[in-house]
Design an enzyme around this catalytic site. Structure first.
Site, PDB file in Angstrom:
ATOM      1  N   GLU A 100     -12.309   9.151  13.132  1.00 57.26           N
ATOM      2  CA  GLU A 100     -12.684   7.749  13.344  1.00 57.26           C
ATOM      3  C   GLU A 100     -11.643   6.845  12.697  1.00 57.26           C
ATOM      4  OE1 GLU A 100     -16.136   6.692  10.683  1.00 57.26           O
ATOM      5  OE2 GLU A 100     -15.921   8.807  10.189  1.00 57.26           O
ATOM      6  N   ARG A 109     -17.735  -1.306  -4.230  1.00 59.53           N
ATOM      7  CA  ARG A 109     -17.523   0.015  -4.800  1.00 59.53           C
ATOM      8  C   ARG A 109     -17.243  -0.047  -6.304  1.00 59.53           C
ATOM      9  NH1 ARG A 109     -12.643   3.834  -2.851  1.00 59.53           N
ATOM     10  NH2 ARG A 109     -11.510   2.128  -3.838  1.00 59.53           N
ATOM     11  N   CYS A 151      36.537 -20.313  17.326  1.00 56.06           N
ATOM     12  CA  CYS A 151      35.584 -19.468  16.607  1.00 56.06           C
ATOM     13  C   CYS A 151      35.585 -18.057  17.191  1.00 56.06           C
ATOM     14  CB  CYS A 151      34.193 -20.072  16.713  1.00 56.06           C
ATOM     15  SG  CYS A 151      32.979 -19.183  15.748  1.00 56.06           S
ATOM     16  N   LEU A 210     -10.763   8.730  -0.890  1.00 54.05           N
ATOM     17  CA  LEU A 210     -10.430   9.792   0.057  1.00 54.05           C
ATOM     18  C   LEU A 210      -9.052  10.325  -0.274  1.00 54.05           C
ATOM     19  CD1 LEU A 210     -11.479   8.128   3.454  1.00 54.05           C
ATOM     20  CD2 LEU A 210     -12.579  10.105   2.377  1.00 54.05           C
ATOM     21  N   TYR A 245     -20.423   3.724   8.267  1.00 55.11           N
ATOM     22  CA  TYR A 245     -19.877   5.065   8.525  1.00 55.11           C
ATOM     23  C   TYR A 245     -20.289   6.094   7.466  1.00 55.11           C
ATOM     24  CZ  TYR A 245     -16.407   3.129   5.308  1.00 55.11           C
ATOM     25  OH  TYR A 245     -15.812   2.521   4.250  1.00 55.11           O
ATOM     26  N   CYS A 252      34.476 -19.141  11.355  1.00 55.54           N
ATOM     27  CA  CYS A 252      35.734 -19.842  11.620  1.00 55.54           C
ATOM     28  C   CYS A 252      35.973 -21.048  10.727  1.00 55.54           C
ATOM     29  CB  CYS A 252      35.815 -20.256  13.084  1.00 55.54           C
ATOM     30  SG  CYS A 252      34.749 -21.656  13.482  1.00 55.54           S
ATOM     31  N   TYR A 266       2.103   1.872  -3.384  1.00 58.72           N
ATOM     32  CA  TYR A 266       0.993   2.336  -4.206  1.00 58.72           C
ATOM     33  C   TYR A 266       0.746   3.821  -3.943  1.00 58.72           C
ATOM     34  CZ  TYR A 266      -3.717   2.824  -6.113  1.00 58.72           C
ATOM     35  OH  TYR A 266      -4.808   3.258  -6.823  1.00 58.72           O
ATOM     36  N   ASP A 267       0.706   4.167  -2.674  1.00 58.62           N
ATOM     37  CA  ASP A 267       0.468   5.570  -2.321  1.00 58.62           C
ATOM     38  C   ASP A 267       1.576   6.462  -2.883  1.00 58.62           C
ATOM     39  OD1 ASP A 267      -1.817   4.835  -1.005  1.00 58.62           O
ATOM     40  OD2 ASP A 267      -0.891   4.784   0.988  1.00 58.62           O
ATOM     41  N   ASP A 319       0.834  -1.199   0.000  1.00 59.86           N
ATOM     42  CA  ASP A 319       0.000   0.000   0.000  1.00 59.86           C
ATOM     43  C   ASP A 319       0.875   1.258   0.000  1.00 59.86           C
ATOM     44  OD1 ASP A 319      -2.079  -1.709   0.045  1.00 59.86           O
ATOM     45  OD2 ASP A 319      -2.779  -1.198   2.065  1.00 59.86           O
ATOM     46  N   ALA A 320       1.977   1.197   0.734  1.00 58.02           N
ATOM     47  CA  ALA A 320       2.848   2.374   0.799  1.00 58.02           C
ATOM     48  C   ALA A 320       3.448   2.675  -0.576  1.00 58.02           C
ATOM     49  CB  ALA A 320       3.954   2.141   1.825  1.00 58.02           C
ATOM     50  N   CYS A 354      27.950 -23.914  15.442  1.00 58.56           N
ATOM     51  CA  CYS A 354      29.350 -24.083  15.098  1.00 58.56           C
ATOM     52  C   CYS A 354      29.999 -24.971  16.159  1.00 58.56           C
ATOM     53  CB  CYS A 354      30.010 -22.710  15.077  1.00 58.56           C
ATOM     54  SG  CYS A 354      31.797 -22.781  15.104  1.00 58.56           S
TER      55      CYS A 354
HETATM   56  N1  LIG Z   1      -1.287  -2.522  -2.841  1.00 58.41           N
HETATM   57  C1  LIG Z   1      -1.923  -2.228  -3.948  1.00 58.41           C
HETATM   58  O1  LIG Z   1      -1.606  -2.731  -5.019  1.00 58.41           O
HETATM   59  C2  LIG Z   1      -3.060  -1.289  -3.908  1.00 58.41           C
HETATM   60  C3  LIG Z   1      -3.774  -1.019  -5.056  1.00 58.41           C
HETATM   61  C4  LIG Z   1      -4.846  -0.152  -4.943  1.00 58.41           C
HETATM   62  C5  LIG Z   1      -5.178   0.400  -3.737  1.00 58.41           C
HETATM   63  N2  LIG Z   1      -4.429   0.112  -2.629  1.00 58.41           N
HETATM   64  C6  LIG Z   1      -4.747   0.690  -1.290  1.00 58.41           C
HETATM   65  O2  LIG Z   1      -5.972   1.300  -1.298  1.00 58.41           O
HETATM   66  C7  LIG Z   1      -5.808   2.694  -1.158  1.00 58.41           C
HETATM   67  C8  LIG Z   1      -6.558   3.404  -2.181  1.00 58.41           C
HETATM   68  O3  LIG Z   1      -7.819   2.893  -2.147  1.00 58.41           O
HETATM   69  P1  LIG Z   1      -9.067   3.804  -2.043  1.00 58.41           P
HETATM   70  O4  LIG Z   1      -9.238   4.523  -3.304  1.00 58.41           O
HETATM   71  O5  LIG Z   1     -10.147   2.922  -1.560  1.00 58.41           O
HETATM   72  O6  LIG Z   1      -8.732   4.898  -0.957  1.00 58.41           O
HETATM   73  P2  LIG Z   1      -8.537   4.786   0.545  1.00 58.41           P
HETATM   74  O7  LIG Z   1      -8.530   3.375   0.991  1.00 58.41           O
HETATM   75  O8  LIG Z   1      -7.326   5.556   0.881  1.00 58.41           O
HETATM   76  O9  LIG Z   1      -9.792   5.516   1.167  1.00 58.41           O
HETATM   77  C9  LIG Z   1     -11.138   5.292   0.803  1.00 58.41           C
HETATM   78  C10 LIG Z   1     -11.691   4.078   1.432  1.00 58.41           C
HETATM   79  O10 LIG Z   1     -11.466   4.052   2.807  1.00 58.41           O
HETATM   80  C11 LIG Z   1     -12.379   3.137   3.350  1.00 58.41           C
HETATM   81  N3  LIG Z   1     -12.728   3.514   4.726  1.00 58.41           N
HETATM   82  C12 LIG Z   1     -12.398   2.776   5.818  1.00 58.41           C
HETATM   83  N4  LIG Z   1     -12.847   3.324   6.935  1.00 58.41           N
HETATM   84  C13 LIG Z   1     -13.498   4.459   6.577  1.00 58.41           C
HETATM   85  C14 LIG Z   1     -14.175   5.456   7.314  1.00 58.41           C
HETATM   86  N5  LIG Z   1     -14.273   5.383   8.649  1.00 58.41           N
HETATM   87  N6  LIG Z   1     -14.717   6.453   6.636  1.00 58.41           N
HETATM   88  C15 LIG Z   1     -14.613   6.525   5.301  1.00 58.41           C
HETATM   89  N7  LIG Z   1     -13.971   5.601   4.541  1.00 58.41           N
HETATM   90  C16 LIG Z   1     -13.419   4.582   5.169  1.00 58.41           C
HETATM   91  C17 LIG Z   1     -13.545   3.073   2.426  1.00 58.41           C
HETATM   92  O11 LIG Z   1     -13.622   1.754   1.926  1.00 58.41           O
HETATM   93  C18 LIG Z   1     -13.173   3.997   1.317  1.00 58.41           C
HETATM   94  O12 LIG Z   1     -13.541   3.505   0.058  1.00 58.41           O
HETATM   95  C19 LIG Z   1      -4.351   2.999  -1.313  1.00 58.41           C
HETATM   96  O13 LIG Z   1      -3.969   4.078  -0.518  1.00 58.41           O
HETATM   97  C20 LIG Z   1      -3.745   1.728  -0.908  1.00 58.41           C
HETATM   98  O14 LIG Z   1      -3.631   1.746   0.502  1.00 58.41           O
HETATM   99  C21 LIG Z   1      -3.403  -0.719  -2.696  1.00 58.41           C
HETATM  100 ZN   LIG Z   2      32.591 -20.821  14.217  1.00 55.74          ZN
END
Ligand SMILES: NC(=O)c1ccc[n+]([C@@H]2O[C@H](COP(=O)([O-])OP(=O)(O)OC[C@H]3O[C@@H](n4cnc5c(N)ncnc54)[C@H](O)[C@@H]3O)[C@@H](O)[C@H]2O)c1
Ligand SMILES: [Zn+2]
Length: 810
Positions: free
Chosen positions: A128, A151, A456, A95, A239, A435, A50-51, A47-48, A450
């Site tokens: 939250e 979604r 050693c 988000l 939520y 050693c 990706y971000d 995820d990092a 060892c």
């Molecule tokens: N590793 C990968 O290959 C890969 C690929 C795509 C996305 N991602 C991950 O997904 C993220 C992007 O996905 P994204 O577009 O869904 O964005 P996001 O996950 O950063 O944020 C939106 C999502 O957060 C979730 N969420 C959880 N708790 C929530 C709350 N309390 N209120 C509102 N939303 C809440 C919802 O599902 C919402 O769709 C990336 O930052 C990455 O972490 C990873």
């Molecule tokens: Zn040794």
């Protein structure tokens, strides 16, 4: 970050052509990652990472807006073809992300500016947990659940209604009085305990384990067969919302409270903040509690609380302007395993350490991680069962690194899909990298060690300390500190060097002086004043050193048992060393016996049989005999069973053998192999001595079979003479007497007292019986003293004992 993308080049330095080229590469990688993550529930980058790709994409677009493409505004991935599609009347967007505290400050400032608030006006917002699952939209019409959808790409999702109905936490019917159309949105997720149990079950059934709870949740919800979803422990937090024919509240918090009142699960950690400081405090507190929540979260979501203000703020491309996700530093990351280093610990244990392409995990750059041990690399757990679905770890593999809190980073899994074609299974070294001595692994032990303890460098200090310890050479003046300092100065690298130390008098003086200098310097620093060191390192005498030389010389003659004990052979403690010395009396006889034992060292198959729990020497020998008589071929399973029955093993032995080798054929095959490598007479004799045993005998043979050790022993024998151990019970003042010590001795230690008594021919026992001849009782003596009175055994005090010794040595 994997090296393919030069994310570190300053965007400002890119030419338009370079920017376009990089943009295209990044956009393609994001599109690919989105499909793997959202459609296939099998991410191939962290995820990092990706971000970081997205941030880079936006940075490039900020400078070259013409490059904006579909990926720039895309959310998730299109619904997978296998599901029916559902159109979202209100889109499900993403988000915006915040990573640093400052990003949150900026977010609030931006919102305030947009709304034209002045300094005196507060802007309350909710905070939250950001649940790490997948979003799910539940549509209720007239209070009944009619559709559930993922979604997808934000506009069109997958119809997972039948699946969602199997989730216990999701109500089928809402209470009377709810609006006609209600679309509740939230996160579908899996808790940690449920995830672990599910994975264990999957592996047991021969399936594949999920990489993390998010993938498990997504993979479980997005099933064509809802019956499978039904047995997966999915949960839900509400939520957000989509289409609503009427709103039950005017604030974010009010809406969530209404959902809770309608029977939907909501997160208990949601709060309202009125200032950025409060929000950040919430974030950091949640980060600390993160590991204990029982489910994965990847950050905090802040949302402007007033719905009227949310409406004014609106959206920018793929996310609302009224909310932001403040992410935690990632605790897991993918990187490439570049090599495996073997570290040798103080006790000779070989520990594999992963050398990694550096990667940020949990906010820290990690370039090494533990691989635990040989079996862990092979995909075998401590209990012998497969871990990671049996996947082994190879150099060149793309691995997942985990680092939570202060825990040492570890390699937790690998991505098989990314394994280079030429990757070879890792072969754990059988030679010590420090050693060159051979490294052995005892059955039932996870670590390989060892055997070159005496030479050693990794073990030197520990071994030398043992060598000079009280029960061994007992050299006064060579305490832990001095061993360390002479070792650091290169003066004592192996025990033999101790006996050459006097030849390096000058160097020893220098080393000692430098050490003292360092010490007083440290003291000065600690105490913070120069004045404190009154004796400003005046030429202190080196009397201590001369005394040490004398103490060493006094030990140029040593009894065999102490000599054997001093070598620090694994599994050879004081009692074993004594038993050996008693049996062989002199060093030459002992070495000859060991040399003969090495010739008859049992094969590995025999050793394996020996160390299976509950299979004693008796069962083993019976089994080997039966396997020797067995003439059939191993494919005739019936005969094999019969042969195993003929062996006449007891049930525990039989069960453990079957468990270890899989089936009867395996057991007989192993026994046949063991028959070929049975130990010779000399080995059996060595192993049969009281207090020695097979395990110690193997360690002794391993030790002397290592040429490096033999060399040290020969070197030692050139410096010290090993005296024969007097055959007991002849002449000594206490010859043949059975003694017991009890209570606290104040003038000598227990082991000293014991050694003296033995030198005088007594046998020291642990408890008092009718056969006991003498009890020495110090203060605090309890039941043993009572026993002595009961049996009428003679009891003396420590002082009387000392007097007796005096007399005996006259
Ligand atoms: N590793 C990968 O290959 C890969 C690929 C795509 C996305 N991602 C991950 O997904 C993220 C992007 O996905 P994204 O577009 O869904 O964005 P996001 O996950 O950063 O944020 C939106 C999502 O957060 C979730 N969420 C959880 N708790 C929530 C709350 N309390 N209120 C509102 N939303 C809440 C919802 O599902 C919402 O769709 C990336 O930052 C990455 O972490 C990873
Ligand atoms: Zn040794």
């Amino acid at each position: 970050m994997p090296s393919e993308t030069p994310l570190d080049r300053d965007v400002a330095a890119l030419s338009e052509a370079e920017a376009a080229a990089e943009h295209a590469v990044i956009a393609a990688r994001i599109a690919e990652a989105d499909i793997r993550y959202h459609q296939e529930d099998a991410p191939t980058i962290s995820d990092a990472d990706y971000d970081a790709l997205r941030r880079r994409l936006y940075a490039i677009e900020a400078r070259f807006p013409a490059l904006r493409s579909a990926v720039s505004t895309s959310v998730g991935a299109a619904p997978a073809g296998k599901f029916a599609k559902v159109r979202h009347v209100v889109p499900m967007l993403s988000l915006d992300n915040a990573f640093a505290d400052q990003d949150v400050v900026d977010f609030v400032d931006r919102a305030r500016r947009f709304l034209g608030l002045d300094a005196g006006q507060v802007l309350p917002f909710t905070a939250e947990p950001k649940i790490d699952g997948l979003s799910l939209s539940l549509r209720y019409e007239a209070g009944r659940l009619v559709t559930a959808a993922t979604r997808g790409d934000g506009y069109e999702g997958e119809n997972v209604t039948a699946n969602a109905r199997t989730i216990a936490e999701i109500p089928e019917i809402l209470p009377a009085g709810v609006p006609e159309i209600v679309e509740i949105r939230g996160e579908c997720y899996m808790g940690h305990a449920d995830f672990a149990a599910l994975n264990a079950r999957m592996l047991e059934e021969g399936g594949k384990a999920f990489m993390n709870p998010r993938n498990a949740a997504a993979g479980s919800l997005r099933q064509l067969d809802a019956k499978i979803t039904a047995v997966r422990p999915l949960k839900f937090f509400a939520y957000a919302w989509g289409e609503m024919s009427a709103l039950p509240a005017t604030t974010q918090m009010g809406m969530v409270e209404a959902f809770a009142a309608w029977g939907l699960p909501t997160n208990p950690r949601m709060v309202i903040c009125t200032a950025v400081d409060e929000a950040l405090a919430f974030y950091h507190a949640l980060e600390e509690d993160r590991a204990g929540l029982g489910y994965d979260i990847d950050g905090v979501v802040y949302k402007v609380n007033e719905l009227a203000l949310q409406n004014r703020l609106g959206f920018v491309s793929r996310s609302p302007r009224w909310a932001i996700a403040h992410k935690f530093p990632a605790e897991q990351a993918f990187t490439v395993l570049e090599g495996i280093d073997i570290q040798v610990g103080r006790t000779g244990a070989l520990t594999p350490v992963a050398r990694l392409n550096p990667v940020t995990v949990g906010g820290v750059v990690v370039s090494n991680a533990t691989l635990h041990n040989e079996d862990y690399i092979k995909g075998i757990g401590a209990d012998g069962a497969p871990i990671r679905g049996g996947r082994d770890i190879r150099i060149g593999d793309t691995v997942i690194i985990q680092r939570a809190g202060d825990v040492i980073p570890q390699v937790v899994d690998i991505d098989l899909a990314k394994r280079p074609a030429d990757a070879q299974p890792y072969v754990f070294p059988t030679v010590c990298p420090a050693c060159g001595s051979h490294a052995v692994r005892e059955e039932g032990e996870a670590v390989r060690r060892c055997t070159g303890g005496l030479i050693c460098p990794a073990q030197a200090v520990e071994r030398i300390r043992h060598f000079v310890s009280r029960l061994a050479f007992d050299i006064e003046g060579l305490g832990d500190e001095n061993v360390q300092l002479f070792h650091e100065a290169g003066l004592i690298k192996s025990p033999v060097d101790i006996f050459h130390l006097h030849e390096k008098r000058e160097a020893a003086r220098v080393a000692l002086a430098e050490y003292r200098e360092r010490q007083s310097e440290e003291r000065r620093q600690r105490e913070g004043t120069e004045a404190k060191s009154k004796r400003k390192n005046e030429d202190r005498s080196f009397e201590g050193l001369e005394k040490l030389f004398r103490a060493i010389d006094e030990r140029r003659s040593i009894p065999l048992d102490r000599f054997i004990y001093a070598l620090g052979i694994r599994n050879v403690g004081e009692a074993t060393a004594k038993a050996l010395a008693k049996r062989y009396v002199g060093i030459d006889a002992f070495r000859e016996a060991v040399a003969r034992a090495i010739e008859g060292l049992p094969g590995e198959a025999w050793q394996t049989l020996t160390e299976i729990p509950r299979v004693g020497a008796g069962s083993r020998d019976k089994l080997i005999a039966a396997a020797g008589e067995f003439s059939g071929d191993l494919l005739g399973a019936l005969d094999v069973e019969a042969a195993l029955n003929r062996a006449g093993l007891n049930k525990p032995a039989r069960d453990n053998l079957l468990a270890h080798f899989g089936d009867a054929v395996g057991v007989i095959r192993a026994a046949r192999e063991a028959a070929g490598g049975q130990p010779g007479e000399a080995f059996r004799e060595l192993a049969s001595l009281g207090d020695v045993g097979e395990v110690a005998a193997i360690s002794i043979a391993d030790f002397f079979a290592e040429p490096h050790n033999e060399a040290v022993v020969s070197g030692l024998l050139a410096e010290v003479s090993v005296t024969d151990v007097a055959r007991p019970a002849t002449g000594g003042a206490l010859a043949g007497k059975i003694m017991v010590f009890t209570g606290n001795l104040e003038k000598m230690t227990r082991s000293e007292a014991k050694a003296t008594a033995e030198r005088l021919g007594a046998k020291v026992a642990g408890s008092v019986s009718k056969k006991t001849d003498l009890v020495v009782a110090g203060p605090g003596a309890g039941s043993k003293l009572a026993d002595a009175t009961k049996f009428g055994v003679r009891v003396i005090s420590e002082d009387e004992w000392l007097a007796l010794l005096d007399e005996a040595s006259r």
